[in-house]
Write an enzyme that holds these catalytic residues in place. Structure first.
Site, short mmCIF file in Angstrom:
data_model
loop_
_atom_site.label_atom_id
_atom_site.label_comp_id
_atom_site.label_asym_id
_atom_site.label_seq_id
_atom_site.Cartn_x
_atom_site.Cartn_y
_atom_site.Cartn_z
N CYS A 20 12.80 7.92 12.80
CA CYS A 20 12.22 7.15 13.89
C CYS A 20 13.20 6.98 15.04
CB CYS A 20 11.75 5.79 13.39
SG CYS A 20 12.92 4.97 12.28
N GLY A 74 -2.32 4.85 14.04
CA GLY A 74 -2.64 4.09 12.84
C GLY A 74 -2.16 2.66 12.93
N GLY A 75 -0.96 2.46 13.44
CA GLY A 75 -0.43 1.11 13.56
C GLY A 75 -1.21 0.27 14.56
N GLY A 102 4.89 3.57 10.84
CA GLY A 102 4.02 4.74 10.86
C GLY A 102 3.66 5.15 12.27
N SER A 103 2.51 5.80 12.39
CA SER A 103 2.11 6.38 13.67
C SER A 103 1.62 5.31 14.64
CB SER A 103 1.00 7.41 13.45
OG SER A 103 -0.20 6.76 13.06
N GLU A 137 6.26 10.67 21.83
CA GLU A 137 7.05 11.21 20.72
C GLU A 137 6.41 12.46 20.12
OE1 GLU A 137 8.95 9.49 16.54
OE2 GLU A 137 6.98 8.77 17.19
N LYS A 188 0.87 -1.17 0.00
CA LYS A 188 0.00 0.00 0.00
C LYS A 188 0.91 1.22 0.00
CE LYS A 188 -3.57 2.58 2.46
NZ LYS A 188 -2.78 3.84 2.47
N GLU A 228 6.29 -0.80 13.34
CA GLU A 228 7.17 0.13 14.05
C GLU A 228 6.37 1.41 14.25
OE1 GLU A 228 10.48 3.19 12.89
OE2 GLU A 228 11.02 1.17 12.21
#
Length: 501
Positions: free
Chosen positions: A297, A240-241, A236-237, A386, A179, A260
């Site tokens: 990251c 969302g993750g 990603g965030s 973060e 994606k 991650e």
């Protein structure tokens, strides 16, 4: 030439709608929007390709990975041009990232040629053993099936279409459905073109690779819940993750989600090191903190520094170094807005003192520096979250006990760093067991930005740094995510996988 389309099993296809890219410079371009129907087509093609692709030899797959790298290099100038326009990253950064992307493809090629990753084991039959005989047992790691990969916003090459997740899955023998990230759809398409050319040149099944361009949340949900997808790689965030992770766990047949999600990568500056070279450490921290507009990251967002004159001098040196950093373009308007919101959240927290403030708007980021006592940091969990961008926080401590309390209170991290001199070793040894529990990579006297692609690298950590503390998304161990052990008992050689015969 960019088509603006999706790649499904070798065919470039339109979507049900289109979206406009949002480049940092130049004119927007039109790209097809993904859909659950397109995801289904790609997943079905990947499943159809899986038996033949999984059965390819290690040498065939190694040559395939090397061909992808060659095709990326052949498109290097165009990838750099499009990537810089879409993301605002400078040319040297895109060129370096392409080198890292092709390098890890070639590293995986060499890795699978050696065959060590297969972890082959053999317990020979003991027919005369008493009281019961032992059968002949052979074990090998085998590919798990089609893998879904989500492109990352902050690494348009190394963690996206042809990045580490895709490279390691293809090396394992798993077809991949990517994606793409809507922040850099053109860069993603050029990488997909390189992979498609390698698929054709090496005679791999067409469904070995597909790219679905950006879409709404339904596209990602359709991908992780499709019954033919057997594992997921995500960078990603946290929000969302975690949502995708929960969907994977809630499936009728749960699948592994290797995500991650976020890290503040704390640095602990020990007293002797602070006294001997505090200014140099502060200046190095400022450089690491602002590298790439802080959009790494492994960005070290927190420095744990003792109170006192040496700590005050560290704070001043960090402030002076950060004050010289100009505004940098962030990857997307949304990331820039989230950075400002994070800044406001930190600045509005009780006990936090501003050391360096600046002004940033639109898609720009400028550095910020804050200071807080260990007591106030420990009293507010939000200060451990973060902020994606060049924002630093110094946590001032009264001694080793408070440093240990902070280490214990930290969430899971990708990295943790100690700055030490020889006189600090005894105290640092007290911290080490705490840091090892909290981080996947522990550094001494360095800065965590810059992740070496090598056999021994670990890029992962306890939640929320990643969703699987036993995995890494960088280095050759990353291939293990897409494999599962299979034991063959008393199996005739003619029926065994080729690598076990």
């Amino acid at each position: 030439m960019l088509t603006g389309k999706h790649l499904i099993a070798g065919d470039w296809v339109d979507g049900p709608a289109t979206f406009q890219s949002s480049p940092s410079k130049g004119e927007p371009k039109t790209y097809a929007v993904g859909s659950p129907d397109l995801v289904a087509r790609a997943a079905e093609a990947a499943e159809e390709a899986f038996p033949a692709y999984a059965a390819t030899s290690r040498e065939e797959r190694a040559k395939f990975l090397e061909k992808i790298a060659d095709e990326l290099d052949a498109r290097g100038d165009e990838i750099t041009e499009v990537g810089c326009a879409e993301t605002g990253l400078p040319e040297p950064r895109l060129q370096g990232e392409r080198g890292r992307t092709t390098g890890q493809l070639r590293l995986f090629a060499e890795h699978i040629r050696k065959g060590d990753y297969l972890d082959r084991r053999h317990d020979e039959a003991l027919p005369d053993r008493q009281p019961l005989p032992r059968p002949d047992l052979k074990m090998i790691q085998m590919p798990t099936g089609p893998v879904a990969v989500f492109g990352a916003s902050n690494f348009p090459l190394a963690f996206s279409t042809a990045g580490g997740d895709t490279a390691s899955a293809l090396a394992a023998g798993c077809p991949v459905v990517v994606k793409g990230h809507s922040a850099h759809p053109g860069t993603g398409e050029l990488a997909a073109q390189a992979i498609a050319a390698a698929v054709e040149a090496c005679g791999m099944p067409p469904g070995t690779f597909s790219l679905i361009q950006g879409g709404n949340r339904a596209v990602g949900e359709a991908l992780v819940t499709h019954p033919l997808i057997r594992a997921v790689g995500f960078t990603g965030s946290l929000a969302g993750g975690r949502a995708l992770f929960d969907l994977c766990a809630a499936r009728p047949d749960p699948i592994p989600f290797f995500g991650e999600l976020g890290s503040v990568n704390p640095m602990f500056v020990m007293p002797a090191a602070l006294a001997a070279r505090g200014a140099a450490i502060a200046e190095g921290w400022a450089g690491s903190l602002t590298m790439g507009a802080g959009q790494f990251c492994t960005n070290p967002g927190i420095a744990v520094v003792p109170e006192g004159e040496a700590g005050d001098a560290f704070a001043q040196a960090a402030r002076d170094a950060l004050a010289q950093v100009n505004a940098q373009t962030m990857l997307t308007d949304g990331i820039a807005q989230a950075y400002r919101e994070g800044r406001d959240r930190v600045a509005g927290t009780s006990g936090v003192r501003e050391v360096l403030t600046s002004t940033c708007d639109l898609r720009n980021a400028t550095p910020y520096l804050y200071e807080v006592s260990a007591q106030d940091w420990l009293a507010n969990e939000e200060l451990g979250e973060e902020v994606f961008g060049p924002l630093g926080m110094m946590v001032r401590t009264g001694g080793l006990d408070q440093m240990a309390h902070i280490a214990k209170a930290m969430q899971g991290q990708l990295t943790a760093t100690v700055h030490v001199d020889e006189a600090d070793h005894q105290d640092a040894a007290t911290l080490m067991p705490l840091l090892v529990r909290k981080a996947g990579r522990v550094l001494a006297n360095g800065f965590p930005t810059g992740v070496e692609v090598a056999d021994a690298m670990v890029h992962g950590g306890p939640y929320p740094a990643s969703t699987n503390f036993g995995a890494t998304s960088v280095g050759t161990l990353a291939i293990r995510r897409w494999l599962r052990p299979v034991c063959f008992q008393n199996m005739p050689d003619a029926l065994l996988p080729g690598d076990l015969r």
